[in-house]
Scaffold this active site. Structure first.
Site, mmCIF file in Angstrom:
data_model
loop_
_atom_site.group_PDB
_atom_site.id
_atom_site.type_symbol
_atom_site.label_atom_id
_atom_site.label_comp_id
_atom_site.label_asym_id
_atom_site.label_seq_id
_atom_site.Cartn_x
_atom_site.Cartn_y
_atom_site.Cartn_z
ATOM 1 N N CYS A 1 -9.639 -2.929 0.978
ATOM 2 C CA CYS A 1 -10.175 -2.875 -0.359
ATOM 3 C C CYS A 1 -11.662 -3.407 -0.602
ATOM 4 O O CYS A 1 -12.362 -2.911 -1.437
ATOM 5 C CB CYS A 1 -8.941 -3.940 -1.381
ATOM 6 S SG CYS A 1 -8.900 -5.715 -0.715
ATOM 7 N N ASN A 2 -11.885 -4.496 -0.076
ATOM 8 C CA ASN A 2 -13.090 -4.944 -0.517
ATOM 9 C C ASN A 2 -14.438 -4.043 0.193
ATOM 10 O O ASN A 2 -15.282 -3.966 -0.440
ATOM 11 C CB ASN A 2 -13.385 -6.550 0.436
ATOM 12 C CG ASN A 2 -12.789 -7.629 -0.309
ATOM 13 O OD1 ASN A 2 -12.966 -7.698 -1.694
ATOM 14 N ND2 ASN A 2 -12.119 -8.412 0.319
ATOM 15 N N GLN B 1 -7.286 -5.491 -5.339
ATOM 16 C CA GLN B 1 -6.860 -5.705 -3.935
ATOM 17 C C GLN B 1 -5.716 -4.821 -3.551
ATOM 18 O O GLN B 1 -5.543 -4.081 -2.529
ATOM 19 C CB GLN B 1 -6.802 -7.032 -3.292
ATOM 20 C CG GLN B 1 -5.295 -7.694 -3.560
ATOM 21 C CD GLN B 1 -5.307 -8.478 -4.864
ATOM 22 O OE1 GLN B 1 -6.357 -8.405 -5.537
ATOM 23 N NE2 GLN B 1 -4.196 -8.875 -5.196
ATOM 24 N N ILE C 1 0.836 -1.095 0.060
ATOM 25 C CA ILE C 1 -0.037 0.001 0.113
ATOM 26 C C ILE C 1 1.129 1.382 0.049
ATOM 27 O O ILE C 1 0.516 2.191 -0.860
ATOM 28 C CB ILE C 1 -1.061 -0.173 1.115
ATOM 29 C CG1 ILE C 1 -2.001 -0.933 1.145
ATOM 30 C CG2 ILE C 1 -1.521 1.400 1.409
ATOM 31 C CD1 ILE C 1 -2.693 -0.852 0.288
ATOM 32 N N HIS D 1 -16.933 -8.433 6.715
ATOM 33 C CA HIS D 1 -17.046 -7.713 5.637
ATOM 34 C C HIS D 1 -18.342 -6.369 5.988
ATOM 35 O O HIS D 1 -18.190 -5.544 5.532
ATOM 36 C CB HIS D 1 -16.808 -8.084 4.354
ATOM 37 C CG HIS D 1 -15.631 -8.705 4.169
ATOM 38 N ND1 HIS D 1 -15.661 -10.181 4.461
ATOM 39 C CD2 HIS D 1 -14.582 -8.393 3.886
ATOM 40 C CE1 HIS D 1 -14.361 -10.692 4.391
ATOM 41 N NE2 HIS D 1 -13.609 -9.627 4.027
ATOM 42 N N GLY D 2 -19.573 -7.162 6.143
ATOM 43 C CA GLY D 2 -20.600 -6.369 6.388
ATOM 44 C C GLY D 2 -20.599 -5.476 7.452
ATOM 45 O O GLY D 2 -20.830 -4.118 6.994
ATOM 46 N N HIS E 1 -9.889 -9.695 -6.084
ATOM 47 C CA HIS E 1 -11.354 -10.496 -5.368
ATOM 48 C C HIS E 1 -12.296 -10.266 -6.498
ATOM 49 O O HIS E 1 -12.289 -9.636 -7.341
ATOM 50 C CB HIS E 1 -11.493 -9.530 -4.264
ATOM 51 C CG HIS E 1 -10.500 -9.558 -3.210
ATOM 52 N ND1 HIS E 1 -9.962 -10.949 -2.618
ATOM 53 C CD2 HIS E 1 -9.635 -8.451 -2.622
ATOM 54 C CE1 HIS E 1 -9.051 -10.211 -1.548
ATOM 55 N NE2 HIS E 1 -8.989 -9.029 -1.619
#
Lengths: 352, 352
Positions: free
Chosen positions: B154-155, B315, B25, B207-208, B235
């Site tokens: 990222c996701n 990602q 990153i 993730h949610g 992803h």
């Protein structure tokens, strides 16, 4: 004398099964049929004299040329065939077709129907290619005595089992499934992907309607999407099933009571499809086949009456015991699907 | 003199940015910052004198030892450092942390706060480790002027963009997402899986809730599950979003109007993550970074007001422009998030 019933001398009148296409599915069905008391393999066919043909002979199966014009190839390769499919098809009570996608339908029309022999075609064919779609738990009765039946795919079979467990304890309002599909079978060194994820951009995918071809009451309730990923071992399903209510314990119990599906624990090291296959290898299973559907117990969760769970599907083998049950149904050898399942499982040495 | 504003001589007063951890990153953020008119990289740090450290020097960045006790390693390797992080941190207006998971939180507590310098930590850290969670579209205003902000993963960034597009045309009632995650980044040759699918057996996955940390109004509405598959490139997300209503055309239009997300067509050959990366390579992108989120147009479908669609996430790079915008927000350099997005995009050469 009725197939499956005892003769006066105590022997069982066995069903004569021909395997047309001794490939990935065909060779497994042959072995599963061969170990049943009430059926026998009268022959297997191959289109070419490859290692599988050779091994079929070594196993003691009678080998026939699937394509009569190619019979000479077997002789040239030094493989002894007992003739061509035309020489044996009339002796069969039922043919299990193991041909590649679309060829099964052609065989049904051009070969099985013409010879007036019952036939099972596999899940690569379309639902309306046959009289009905078979799953041992859901449509055994519907297929009883029928002449041409499609045995649904590995993914559909896996979903039918988990939905049977869920349906046994609650009502399914809507099921969403994302399928993470293996790229190719382990023996396929031609295709990929090697390093990519391929979406099936037709959303929903055909898997939902395919489940509905077996479970009519779920019409319009199963929505699926699918991707293909670079692995060969197993498919995987992420299920999200809206219901009228259930608890995690209910679901675990229901799975325990449903044939050919069981829970596994990631915490015990069964934390990937690779670990599941290692377990199957350690169990001494022929070809490491895992015919039963493993569901990760930790993944089972219920939120607002919606069941979440993840399961894996051994694409090469979960449909094999279903083929055996389908034979019994079509040849009217056993009226009770659960009895057939138990006979099949016992003979194959399945967990449940 | 305020950062980002013009001095009397016409030069812009630039923000002084330190990159702590010039890794996956960090190196990308450095390059993205370096090409902006209103900010500059005053230095980058590394814990060890590897090829990335060497290339940082070749690019003209001032290199500092991230761990003072290891400064001698750089000298021994023949790499010229300008000192240790302690020598430069006081000169920075803001530090972008590029340290591995959990180290970012430690750095925030032990380094940035002690030196009274603003800092961005990355998405590997937890939501409550910082004052708030950043996404350029959703939480720019909330993070304006703040001292310690977490830039979500990222996701989460990818989902924030697609949900922004959807939210712009309809109301989200519930979103279900299945994430098919790449195994490792392309440079990682240590870990797998090579041939397996690994379920994240905690369902729903984190993730949610992570999306909800950015989009507060979606609290309790985003349910996710995840698997890891053997690929390195991108992803992928399968989204199922229940709404109050939308058409496919609405969604395509909304995506067209939303920054950093765009539709691609499988029918044009962009039929996998590998093809998307090939496109990015052909575009001449540095490191083949695809900072924007591609959504497969064919996969967009609406059934009973539920939107189905599939998208991919690069990602390594989708969060990079967000880091630049986050700097502008935290240093109060630009009040309007859309103006910041446009500045960042233009400087980086993004599609939109």
């Amino acid at each position: 004398m009725k197939i499956g019933h005892k003769k006066k001398n105590g022997d069982v009148m066995t069903a004569k099964i021909l395997i047309n296409g001794y490939g990935s599915i065909g060779k497994r069905v042959a072995d599963a049929v061969a170990c049943q008391k009430d059926m026998e393999v009268i022959g297997v066919t191959k289109t070419k004299p490859d290692f599988e043909a050779k091994m079929a002979l070594e196993k003691g199966y009678k080998l026939y040329a699937a394509v009569p014009e190619r019979a000479h190839l077997f002789e040239e390769a030094g493989l002894e065939i007992s003739g061509t499919i035309d020489d044996v098809i009339q002796d069969a009570d039922l043919v299990v077709d193991g041909a590649p996608k679309k060829i099964g339908k052609q065989n049904l029309e051009n070969l099985y129907k013409k010879n007036n022999v019952k036939a099972i075609i596999q899940g690569g064919e379309k639902a309306n290619d046959a009289e009905d779609s078979f799953n041992s738990l859901w449509s055994y009765d519907r297929c009883y005595g029928k002449d041409a039946i499609r045995l649904v795919s590995c993914n559909t079979t896996g979903l039918c089992r988990s939905l049977y467990a869920i349906d046994s304890i609650t009502d399914v309002l809507k099921a969403r499934v994302v399928l993470i599909r293996r790229a190719v079978d382990p023996n396929d060194s031609k295709k990929g992907p090697v390093n990519a994820i391929i979406p099936s951009t037709d959303v929903p995918s055909h898997h939902g309607p395919d489940v509905e071809s077996v479970i009519k009451k779920f019409k319009g309730k199963i929505i699926s999407s699918a991707v293909i990923v670079p692995t060969t071992l197993m498919h995987m399903h992420s299920l999200m099933v809206e219901t009228t209510g259930a608890t995690k314990d209910d679901i675990v119990d229901a799975i325990a009571k449903t044939p050919r599906i069981f829970t596994v624990k990631a915490s015990e090291g069964l934390d990937s499809t690779a670990a599941l296959i290692e377990m199957s290898r350690d169990m001494g299973r022929l070809r490491y086949d895992l015919n039963e559907i493993p569901v990760w117990e930790e993944s089972i969760n219920v939120i607002d009456n919606e069941i979440f769970m993840m399961q894996a599907v051994h694409q090469e083998s979960d449909v094999i015991p279903e083929n055996v049950d389908c034979i019994r149904a079509m040849l009217q050898m056993e009226e009770d699907n659960i009895k057939s399942i138990e006979m099949t499982n016992k003979a194959m040495g399945l967990l449940k």
